[in-house]
Each structure stands twice: as C-alpha cells, then as structure tokens.
Design a protein around this motif. Sequence first.
Motif, mmCIF file in Angstrom:
data_model
loop_
_atom_site.group_PDB
_atom_site.id
_atom_site.type_symbol
_atom_site.label_atom_id
_atom_site.label_comp_id
_atom_site.label_asym_id
_atom_site.label_seq_id
_atom_site.Cartn_x
_atom_site.Cartn_y
_atom_site.Cartn_z
ATOM 1 N N VAL A 1 48.175 26.962 85.916
ATOM 2 C CA VAL A 1 48.963 25.870 86.526
ATOM 3 C C VAL A 1 48.053 24.713 86.819
ATOM 4 O O VAL A 1 48.643 23.560 86.405
ATOM 5 C CB VAL A 1 49.364 26.287 88.256
ATOM 6 C CG1 VAL A 1 49.711 25.178 88.893
ATOM 7 C CG2 VAL A 1 50.453 27.573 88.171
ATOM 8 N N ASN B 1 42.698 12.299 86.632
ATOM 9 C CA ASN B 1 42.997 13.458 86.324
ATOM 10 C C ASN B 1 42.040 14.423 86.860
ATOM 11 O O ASN B 1 42.210 15.507 87.022
ATOM 12 C CB ASN B 1 43.021 13.412 84.749
ATOM 13 C CG ASN B 1 44.347 14.418 84.131
ATOM 14 O OD1 ASN B 1 45.253 14.141 84.818
ATOM 15 N ND2 ASN B 1 43.998 15.193 83.000
ATOM 16 N N ILE C 1 44.843 20.040 92.970
ATOM 17 C CA ILE C 1 45.695 21.139 92.648
ATOM 18 C C ILE C 1 44.624 22.424 92.701
ATOM 19 O O ILE C 1 45.068 23.439 93.052
ATOM 20 C CB ILE C 1 46.227 21.037 91.271
ATOM 21 C CG1 ILE C 1 47.183 19.994 91.503
ATOM 22 C CG2 ILE C 1 47.277 22.343 90.907
ATOM 23 C CD1 ILE C 1 48.352 20.224 92.239
ATOM 24 N N LEU D 1 43.521 14.756 90.166
ATOM 25 C CA LEU D 1 44.576 15.899 90.134
ATOM 26 C C LEU D 1 44.176 17.123 89.878
ATOM 27 O O LEU D 1 44.687 17.965 90.823
ATOM 28 C CB LEU D 1 45.343 15.133 89.074
ATOM 29 C CG LEU D 1 46.786 16.065 88.863
ATOM 30 C CD1 LEU D 1 47.786 15.875 89.906
ATOM 31 C CD2 LEU D 1 47.441 15.477 87.548
ATOM 32 N N THR E 1 49.254 21.107 84.896
ATOM 33 C CA THR E 1 49.157 19.955 85.647
ATOM 34 C C THR E 1 48.167 18.944 84.981
ATOM 35 O O THR E 1 48.553 17.861 84.865
ATOM 36 C CB THR E 1 48.817 20.539 87.280
ATOM 37 O OG1 THR E 1 49.564 21.254 87.929
ATOM 38 C CG2 THR E 1 48.588 19.012 88.059
ATOM 39 N N GLY F 1 49.469 15.415 83.622
ATOM 40 C CA GLY F 1 48.857 14.158 84.210
ATOM 41 C C GLY F 1 48.350 13.288 82.924
ATOM 42 O O GLY F 1 48.292 12.058 83.238
#
Length: 363
Positions: free
Chosen positions: A170, A154, A161, A157, A174, A178
């Motif tokens: 966002v 994570n 992002i 991720l 996300t 995740g």
Amino acid sequence: MTEPTSATAADRAKWRRYLADERAEAAVYRELAARREGEEREILLALAAAEGRHEAHWLRLLDGDGAGTPRADIRTRILGSLARRFGSIFVLALAQRAEARSPYATDPDATPAMAADERIHGEVVRGLAARGRRRLAGTFRAAVFGANDGLVSNLALVLGIGATGVSSGVVLFTGIAGLLAGALSMGAGEYVSVRSQRELLEASAPDPTAREALVDLDVGANELALVYRARGMDEQDAAEHAALVVARVQAAGRGTAPTDALTVTEHDDDAVGTGLNAAISSFLFFASGALIPVLPYLFGMSGIAAVVTATVLVSIALLVTGAIVGLLSGASPLKRAMRQLAIGLGAAAVTYLLGLAFGTTLA
C-alpha cells in the motif's frame, strides 16, 4: 618595492602563499576565458592580468625569488580543476566567493589598491555569474523546486502512510501515485505560470506599429514624452529622451523609426524561460525527487528499515540540492544545504507523527 629588512621567515612564507594563490586565480580566469567569446572573454582575461599585477607585488617583496612557492590553497585548486573541466556558472559562482574571502584588506603587506582590486573583482565576477544565472533562471528554478518538492512531498506522504501500519504494498502504491500526481501537477502548473508571465510581459511591451507614427509627430507638442513618463521616467528625463528620439527620427527622414524608440527598459525573456521547457523540467525533476523515498519499497523493504532508508536517501538528496542552490546564488553551500535538510525533514516529521497518532504501530 623591495623586501623589508625586518621580514621574517613567516612573512616570506605568507608572501609565497599569496603568490601561489594569485598564480592559481589567474590560471582559473584564463581557463574560463578559453571557453568564452567576445566581451566575456575580454573581461576574464583582464581579471587574469590584474591577478598578474598582484603576483608581481609579492615577487618584488621576495626580491624575485619565487623558489619554494607552495601549492595554492585547496579551494583555489578545486576551482581551477572545475574551470578546466566545465567552465560553467558553478565556477563563476565559486570564484565570486573566493574573491570575497581576500585577506588583503587587513594585511599591511598588501597595498590599498590590491585590496580595492579584490573587492571590485568580486563585483565583476558577480556580474558575469549573473549573466549565466539569467540564462538558466527559468528552467533551473523549475528543476530545483521540482526536485525539492518531489523529495519532500513524497517522503512526507510515504512516511505518513507507512506510520499508520499498512502493508508495504500500500505504501509503494501510494508513493507511486503521489509521484505521478505531483509530477503532472507540477508540470501543468509550471507551464501555466511561465506562459502567463510571458503573456504579461508581452502585454506590457510597446506596440511595434506605434513607432510608425513618430515620423509625423508634432515636435512642439511632443507627446512621446508622455509615453516615457507612463513607463516610469521622471518628467525631465522623459522630455530629454523624447527630444533625442525625435531628432533621430528626423535625421532618418521618412524612413522607418528606430526599433527601440518606444522602449524604456528591456525585459529579459530568457530569464523567464519557455512554458514547455519549464513544464518538462518540473515534471522530470519532481518525478526523480519523488522516486527516491519510494526506492526502499520498490526493493522489497518494509517497516522501520524502509522508513530509515528513505529518510537517509532523501536527506542526502536535500543536502545536494541545497548546496547547488547555495553555489549558484553565491551563498554558503553548507548553510543552504542544512536549511534545505531542516525544512524537508521537518515537513516529513509532521506527517510521520500524524500517521503514528491515527494509525497502528510499524511492523
């Protein structure tokens, strides 16, 4: 044995330090024994008694003068404090490392027997620690790997992002997505993995009804030996073991054959764990790990500040999980912690750079 006439003040100080350490180590084993029963308790008390023999050696060198004995070293004191409060597998793992650090092998004032004792003590404690490791192996493995995967995946991720320049909302969505996707996937995967492992073990275990045929087995053509050879014994050992089992069956008459008659080695189901426990542990620990890199965004942070905060929080968590693995494996906690940190941050750095390459700059 009395104190050598050439003993210096430094020698006496060293002997007193050893004396203090032996007393503290004996106290650790007694504290651990107080929390155990049966064989483990007896083993720990025997270790304490052995440390008492070493204590007597240093007292003899000091002519029985234990006055001015310093406190034990900081590691042994911490170990004693943990033993009093927890008496857990962590303490045994630390004790294993403590025994391995004994200076007696290179100290001329210690006897060869004492140096040998310390080497063997390390193996005894290793064996006791192994029992505890087997008891928590399945669930612990799921917990540690779940937390570590949640932290790394994570963070990677969120950083990837976030580096594209999208809004913090966002990134937050996300990260939560995740977290849920990863936790569900880990839980389901761990359940299937452990259940499959148990099913494989059960399929390999002897058929409990097959032992009923042993009472009518032809002793002159003992095909029971073939069972043992198929399960890994060499021909001679299999024949001897088969003869012994048949003799036990005949001695029991027409009664039930021994329950272990067809068993060569025991498989430890406790070391595998249960599918449900492993799944729950994986889900919860993945989720707890994956939540950490999302925390800055939950509290309204954005941009570089959120990225740095998430990275620092995850780094601390990686160091902790790595140190725990090191402690339980009897290895260096610092090395395992640094290895965990390097791997985790390395993976996150890759996605962060990809986000910078394919996105816009951070606000």
